[in-house]
Scaffold this active site. Structure first.
Site, PDB file in Angstrom:
ATOM      1  N   GLU A 195      -5.318 -34.731 -60.358  1.00 41.78           N
ATOM      2  CA  GLU A 195      -5.111 -33.921 -59.463  1.00 41.78           C
ATOM      3  C   GLU A 195      -5.430 -34.199 -57.995  1.00 41.78           C
ATOM      4  O   GLU A 195      -6.194 -35.056 -57.679  1.00 41.78           O
ATOM      5  CB  GLU A 195      -6.281 -32.745 -59.784  1.00 41.78           C
ATOM      6  CG  GLU A 195      -6.483 -32.392 -61.228  1.00 41.78           C
ATOM      7  CD  GLU A 195      -7.874 -31.856 -61.700  1.00 41.78           C
ATOM      8  OE1 GLU A 195      -8.484 -31.322 -60.623  1.00 41.78           O
ATOM      9  OE2 GLU A 195      -8.078 -32.016 -62.796  1.00 41.78           O
TER      10      GLU A 195
ATOM     11  N   LYS B 161      -7.367 -34.026 -54.340  1.00 41.10           N
ATOM     12  CA  LYS B 161      -8.687 -33.740 -54.283  1.00 41.10           C
ATOM     13  C   LYS B 161      -9.013 -33.064 -52.992  1.00 41.10           C
ATOM     14  O   LYS B 161      -8.861 -33.676 -51.838  1.00 41.10           O
ATOM     15  CB  LYS B 161      -9.506 -35.078 -54.100  1.00 41.10           C
ATOM     16  CG  LYS B 161     -11.252 -34.871 -53.756  1.00 41.10           C
ATOM     17  CD  LYS B 161     -11.736 -36.321 -54.103  1.00 41.10           C
ATOM     18  CE  LYS B 161     -13.299 -36.294 -53.707  1.00 41.10           C
ATOM     19  NZ  LYS B 161     -13.742 -35.759 -52.477  1.00 41.10           N
TER      20      LYS B 161
ATOM     21  N   ASP C 253     -10.065 -30.913 -49.831  1.00 39.88           N
ATOM     22  CA  ASP C 253     -11.133 -31.275 -48.850  1.00 39.88           C
ATOM     23  C   ASP C 253     -11.726 -29.703 -48.445  1.00 39.88           C
ATOM     24  O   ASP C 253     -11.318 -29.358 -47.576  1.00 39.88           O
ATOM     25  CB  ASP C 253     -10.825 -32.266 -47.765  1.00 39.88           C
ATOM     26  CG  ASP C 253     -11.997 -32.793 -46.941  1.00 39.88           C
ATOM     27  OD1 ASP C 253     -12.995 -32.838 -47.629  1.00 39.88           O
ATOM     28  OD2 ASP C 253     -11.538 -33.424 -46.091  1.00 39.88           O
TER      29      ASP C 253
ATOM     30  N   TYR D 270     -11.491 -26.317 -60.708  1.00 38.02           N
ATOM     31  CA  TYR D 270     -10.842 -27.588 -61.207  1.00 38.02           C
ATOM     32  C   TYR D 270     -11.716 -28.066 -62.370  1.00 38.02           C
ATOM     33  O   TYR D 270     -11.550 -29.139 -63.050  1.00 38.02           O
ATOM     34  CB  TYR D 270     -10.843 -28.733 -60.205  1.00 38.02           C
ATOM     35  CG  TYR D 270     -12.059 -28.837 -59.415  1.00 38.02           C
ATOM     36  CD1 TYR D 270     -13.149 -29.237 -60.060  1.00 38.02           C
ATOM     37  CD2 TYR D 270     -12.021 -28.641 -58.147  1.00 38.02           C
ATOM     38  CE1 TYR D 270     -14.261 -29.265 -59.343  1.00 38.02           C
ATOM     39  CE2 TYR D 270     -13.345 -28.732 -57.132  1.00 38.02           C
ATOM     40  CZ  TYR D 270     -14.318 -29.149 -57.747  1.00 38.02           C
ATOM     41  OH  TYR D 270     -15.517 -29.208 -57.089  1.00 38.02           O
TER      42      TYR D 270
ATOM     43  N   LYS E 120      -9.441 -42.666 -52.894  1.00 32.47           N
ATOM     44  CA  LYS E 120      -9.454 -42.028 -51.436  1.00 32.47           C
ATOM     45  C   LYS E 120      -8.138 -42.418 -50.784  1.00 32.47           C
ATOM     46  O   LYS E 120      -7.683 -43.485 -50.653  1.00 32.47           O
ATOM     47  CB  LYS E 120     -10.611 -42.280 -50.811  1.00 32.47           C
ATOM     48  CG  LYS E 120     -11.871 -41.976 -51.550  1.00 32.47           C
ATOM     49  CD  LYS E 120     -12.090 -40.431 -51.493  1.00 32.47           C
ATOM     50  CE  LYS E 120     -12.562 -39.985 -50.087  1.00 32.47           C
ATOM     51  NZ  LYS E 120     -13.845 -40.032 -49.765  1.00 32.47           N
TER      52      LYS E 120
ATOM     53  N   CYS F  60      -3.887 -33.814  -7.786  1.00 34.61           N
ATOM     54  CA  CYS F  60      -3.277 -34.774  -8.273  1.00 34.61           C
ATOM     55  C   CYS F  60      -4.098 -36.186  -7.936  1.00 34.61           C
ATOM     56  O   CYS F  60      -4.277 -36.696  -6.819  1.00 34.61           O
ATOM     57  CB  CYS F  60      -1.785 -35.039  -7.827  1.00 34.61           C
ATOM     58  SG  CYS F  60      -0.956 -36.604  -8.682  1.00 34.61           S
TER      59      CYS F  60
ATOM     60  N   CYS G 255      -1.514 -38.438  -5.743  1.00 31.00           N
ATOM     61  CA  CYS G 255      -0.974 -38.098  -4.337  1.00 31.00           C
ATOM     62  C   CYS G 255      -1.887 -36.973  -3.804  1.00 31.00           C
ATOM     63  O   CYS G 255      -1.593 -36.775  -2.719  1.00 31.00           O
ATOM     64  CB  CYS G 255       0.411 -37.720  -4.414  1.00 31.00           C
ATOM     65  SG  CYS G 255       1.001 -36.208  -5.325  1.00 31.00           S
TER      66      CYS G 255
ATOM     67  N   CYS H 144       1.384 -31.605 -11.191  1.00 22.92           N
ATOM     68  CA  CYS H 144       1.594 -32.259 -10.019  1.00 22.92           C
ATOM     69  C   CYS H 144       2.783 -31.410  -9.314  1.00 22.92           C
ATOM     70  O   CYS H 144       4.103 -32.147  -9.915  1.00 22.92           O
ATOM     71  CB  CYS H 144       1.451 -33.516  -9.838  1.00 22.92           C
ATOM     72  SG  CYS H 144       1.900 -34.118  -8.209  1.00 22.92           S
TER      73      CYS H 144
ATOM     74  N   CYS I 168       5.605 -37.773  -5.622  1.00 26.86           N
ATOM     75  CA  CYS I 168       4.146 -38.375  -6.236  1.00 26.86           C
ATOM     76  C   CYS I 168       4.415 -39.656  -6.809  1.00 26.86           C
ATOM     77  O   CYS I 168       5.180 -39.913  -7.902  1.00 26.86           O
ATOM     78  CB  CYS I 168       3.680 -37.445  -7.270  1.00 26.86           C
ATOM     79  SG  CYS I 168       2.303 -38.207  -8.359  1.00 26.86           S
TER      80      CYS I 168
HETATM   81  S1  IVH Z   1     -14.136 -33.057 -59.997  1.00 28.74           S
HETATM   82  C1  IVH Z   1     -16.656 -35.040 -61.833  1.00 28.74           C
HETATM   83  N1  IVH Z   1     -11.729 -32.125 -59.019  1.00 28.74           N
HETATM   84  O1  IVH Z   1     -14.815 -33.610 -54.584  1.00 28.74           O
HETATM   85  C2  IVH Z   1     -17.086 -33.605 -61.439  1.00 28.74           C
HETATM   86  N2  IVH Z   1     -13.637 -32.451 -57.669  1.00 28.74           N
HETATM   87  O2  IVH Z   1     -16.708 -36.163 -54.597  1.00 28.74           O
HETATM   88  C3  IVH Z   1     -16.735 -33.566 -59.835  1.00 28.74           C
HETATM   89  N3  IVH Z   1     -13.169 -32.048 -55.238  1.00 28.74           N
HETATM   90  O3  IVH Z   1     -18.053 -31.854 -55.199  1.00 28.74           O
HETATM   91  C4  IVH Z   1     -15.767 -32.779 -59.477  1.00 28.74           C
HETATM   92  N4  IVH Z   1     -11.321 -31.330 -55.516  1.00 28.74           N
HETATM   93  O4  IVH Z   1     -16.136 -30.740 -53.946  1.00 28.74           O
HETATM   94  C5  IVH Z   1     -13.182 -32.589 -58.905  1.00 28.74           C
HETATM   95  N5  IVH Z   1      -9.724 -31.547 -58.399  1.00 28.74           N
HETATM   96  C6  IVH Z   1     -11.161 -32.016 -58.331  1.00 28.74           C
HETATM   97  C7  IVH Z   1     -11.548 -31.784 -56.786  1.00 28.74           C
HETATM   98  C8  IVH Z   1     -12.936 -32.097 -56.793  1.00 28.74           C
HETATM   99  C9  IVH Z   1     -12.110 -31.670 -54.716  1.00 28.74           C
HETATM  100  C10 IVH Z   1     -14.519 -32.217 -54.603  1.00 28.74           C
HETATM  101  C11 IVH Z   1     -15.744 -31.418 -55.345  1.00 28.74           C
HETATM  102  C12 IVH Z   1     -16.714 -32.330 -55.631  1.00 28.74           C
HETATM  103  C13 IVH Z   1     -16.230 -33.667 -54.823  1.00 28.74           C
HETATM  104  C14 IVH Z   1     -16.735 -34.970 -55.486  1.00 28.74           C
END
Ligand code: IVH
Length: 721
Positions: A116, A118, A120, A247, A335, A429, A432, A447, A453
């Protein structure tokens, strides 16, 4: 039906309908009614509840906002720790993680993986009892978080009531699901875990709104989401575009869940949005391939993601693998390269561009950012600095993504020590000393000393000699600056009046170098018309527009004489380009430059029929993005045109191919969303290659035509066989 029960029944029916519409809209992404029809249902429900307040219940969709402002958030101990994730930074890390998993579960363990994005944002835990949302908490330190129930209630994608399964949902919606949905019953209690976040577009709009109201704007969607969720007044949170993705589950009762995949599907049936890009694989090689795809497709997500999460699907295997510290062994985050870094803002300097726009730039303490050292970053304009209260000496967040140049997002306010200096934008400016002007409704200071210029002049000459324009090799910024300061160059046409003597004082210019440069200047007189048009540096006129103009007018005189109406109807151009062109030639100084160029013998006509090598790409429209390994963008465009194709600037449904190189950004992402085929340089060359075997090719096509060299495409004449 008695009159006494009728409103109660209608209220129940309305709530049910509204919940189902929410589900279709937020979870299935497939609304079945218009916004207006939905609003009408909400209005009717509100009116009925107003008339019969005793029928109002806290789980009614009308009751998302209601709690009075809080003085503080109560602490909540999580019944089960909210874990964190270990990181992988490359494929080797992923394989190493996989090895550790196999070592514990045994080399022949049957494994499935759920992958999945991740998101932010910030993690929250939502508690449901008997199908009703009773408590919502932030993650905090993983053990104790804050009670933000009232605020979470206002998040539209957090269900207040769990949805009871209707038979409209089937596993077939998840193409690669091999886990049937076992659970149709509601849990007696359930904790749902997920991420509260803001879409990028919503974040941008929110910041605009905050800026207009003179309020502090957020640095990024994550901070905006966190700040919005921790508002003391739930009505403020309600006005913020927050969303929720589920999730995982925490403790639950009254239902059996055996795997992550089953859980995601189950959460979906209960009415929780889950990530549509979640996939289940049984082959680790496919996991790697899916992740690799995301490394380049990251920009196509509508929210910020900082990586991809890979989880072992089976809960039994998860339990066997266990947790080290806070990180489960059964999951890992792959990451994305960081796009943001924090560094010190050493100074702000302004640059004067070739059209006179004065832009502020940040000088930074050098910092490593997705593989390069960043020393300078854009600050866009004066308002951008004031709205974010960016001060010299601040620790600032710098971002670099896709094909945009690095820019400063904002200060890290809590790291200030009091010595930071607010910045005052110059009134004159820097080159000039002319008072700067700001056109109403525009963010940029300019300017107005156009044509005189020296800073503008240096930039204009640099642009004129650049590769995509007159392509005069050997003239760098230093030399141009010197010629301008010495008064040898007062406009771009003066380049053609330079003589060997003029270089005598220039360091590092020997006889050979001088004669090469003079040759290059001389040769540039034969460039095709579109390159000259690019070189003039008319606002909004880049290589694509210049080509269209050259094809249409075939002569610079005709373009100069053209009116707004005639220009804006040319395919691919529009009113703002047309206005800019007309404006440009209204300036006497610009017309004088053209006259001087003509007198110097610079080519002013032709253009339309280019050397045509084949019709291989006839009728095909291309968009170029990113940096190709060998060809410049102009060369690639030239190549496409010389085989009958068309090059445009923006990706639309009509685009046939997008040619993408390194650091391709939003255009690539758009192409992916529209399912437009993406080519790299090699694939483009292959596509353009005439169908015949190389040896059968008529000799004419491999004999460079007279005009090839003039067009600077000699090296492209296609002997690829
Ligand atoms: S699983 C193992 N799934 O990432 C249980 N986390 O670094 C941990 N996060 O605190 C969570 N998307 O805020 C999981 N699809 C996803 C996620 C996810 C974002 C964040 C979440 C967690 C942090 C862990």
């Amino acid at each position: 039906m008695t009159t006494a029960t009728e409103p109660a029944q209608r209220i129940a029916a309305l709530r049910e309908q509204i919940r189902e519409h929410n589900y279709r809209y937020h979870v299935l992404d497939d609304p079945s009614v218009s916004d207006a029809a939905y609003d009408a249902l909400m209005r009717e429900l509100r009116a009925l509840e107003e008339a019969r307040p005793e029928l109002r219940t806290p789980d009614s969709p009308t009751q998302r906002v209601g709690a009075p402002p809080a003085s503080h958030f109560a602490k909540v101990r999580h019944p089960q720790s909210m874990l964190s994730l270990g990181n992988a930074f490359d494929e080797a890390d992923l394989y190493a993680w996989h090895e550790r998993v196999l070592k514990i579960l045994g080399a022949d363990a049957q494994l499935a993986y759920v992958v999945e994005p991740k998101i932010d944002g910030l993690a929250v835990a939502l508690t449901y009892r008997d199908g009703r949302f009773v408590q919502g908490a932030t993650r905090g330190d993983g053990e104790v978080g804050e009670d933000v129930t009232a605020n979470l209630r206002s998040v539209a994608t957090v269900p207040l009531v769990l949805r009871e399964r209707k038979d409209d949902y089937s596993a077939s919606e998840n193409q690669n699901s091999s886990t049937p949905i076992a659970n149709l019953q509601l849990p007696t209690s359930l904790e749902v875990r997920g991420e509260v976040y803001m879409r990028i577009a919503d974040f941008d709009a929110l910041n605009e709104r905050l800026a207009a109201a003179n309020e502090r704007i957020a640095a990024n969607p994550r901070n905006a989401a966190a700040g919005s969720l921790r508002q003391k007044d739930p009505t403020v949170t309600a006005g913020r575009p927050l969303r929720f993705f589920a999730y995982a589950v925490g403790p639950f009762a009254g239902v059996t869940l055996r795997s992550q995949w089953e859980t995601l599907n189950y959460l979906k049936t209960l009415g929780f949005p889950v990530n549509r890009d979640a996939r289940r694989f049984t082959d680790f090689a496919e996991v790697i391939a899916y992740c690799a795809g995301w490394m380049t497709r990251r920009d196509s997500l509508e929210f910020e993601a900082d990586g991809i999460v890979i989880k072992i699907d089976d809960f039994g295997q998860q339990a066997e693998l266990g947790v080290v510290g806070r990180d489960p062994r059964w999951a890992i985050a792959y990451k994305f390269p960081a796009r943001e870094a924090i560094t010190r803002l050493l100074n702000i300097v302004v640059n004067v561009g070739r059209t006179g726009v004065v832009t502020p730039n940040a000088e930074l303490e050098p910092v490593q950012l997705s593989g390069v050292v960043v020393r300078n970053a854009s600050l866009h304009n004066e308002d951008y600095i004031t709205q974010r209260d960016i001060r010299i000496g601040d620790r600032v967040i710098v971002k670099r993504s896709g094909d945009v140049i690095p820019y400063v997002i904002g200060p890290v306010v809590n790291q200030r020590n009091g010595n930071e200096q607010p910045y005052t934008f110059p009134t004159h400016c820097p080159a000039c000393d002319t008072p700067l002007e700001r056109v109403d409704g525009e963010a940029a200071w300019r300017c107005p000393n156009f044509g005189i210029c020296p800073a503008q002049l240096v930039r204009r000459v640099e642009h004129f000699v650049s590769k995509g324009a007159m392509d005069i090799v050997g003239l760098g910024e230093k030399q141009v600056e010197l010629f301008v300061t010495k008064g040898l160059i007062k406009d771009v046409a003066d380049l053609y009046a330079l003589r060997a003597e003029d270089f005598s004082e220039l360091e590092g210019f020997g006889a050979k170098k001088i004669s090469n440069l003079l040759d290059a200047i001389e040769q540039s007189k034969q460039r095709p018309l579109d390159r000259l048009i690019v070189g003039l540096g008319i606002r909004y006129v880049g290589s694509v527009a210049a080509q269209a103009l050259a094809n249409h007018f075939g002569d610079l005189d005709k373009l100069m004489a053209a009116g707004q109406a005639e220009i804006e109807v040319i395919e691919g151009l529009g009113p703002s380009v047309a206005t800019s062109i007309v404006d440009f030639f209204q300036h006497e100084s610009n017309r004088d430059v053209v006259a001087k160029l003509r007198a110097a013998g610079v080519n002013m006509s032709g253009g339309a029929p280019r050397a045509r090598h084949s019709d291989q790409l006839e009728g095909q429209t291309f968009v170029l993005t990113g940096t190709l390994p060998n060809l410049t963008r102009e060369q690639a465009a030239e190549l496409i045109r010389s085989h009958g194709g068309k090059v445009t600037d923006s990706v639309t449904k009509k685009t046939n191919y997008v040619v993408a190189g390194a650091s391709a950004g939003s255009k690539l992402a758009k192409a992916q969303t529209l399912d437009i085929p993406i080519l790299d340089e090699a694939a483009l060359l292959e596509l353009a290659k005439p169908d015949q075997a190389p040896n059968d090719r008529p000799s004419a096509s491999s004999t460079p035509q007279a005009s090839d060299q003039d067009q600077g495409t000699g090296q492209l004449t296609f002997d690829l066989g």
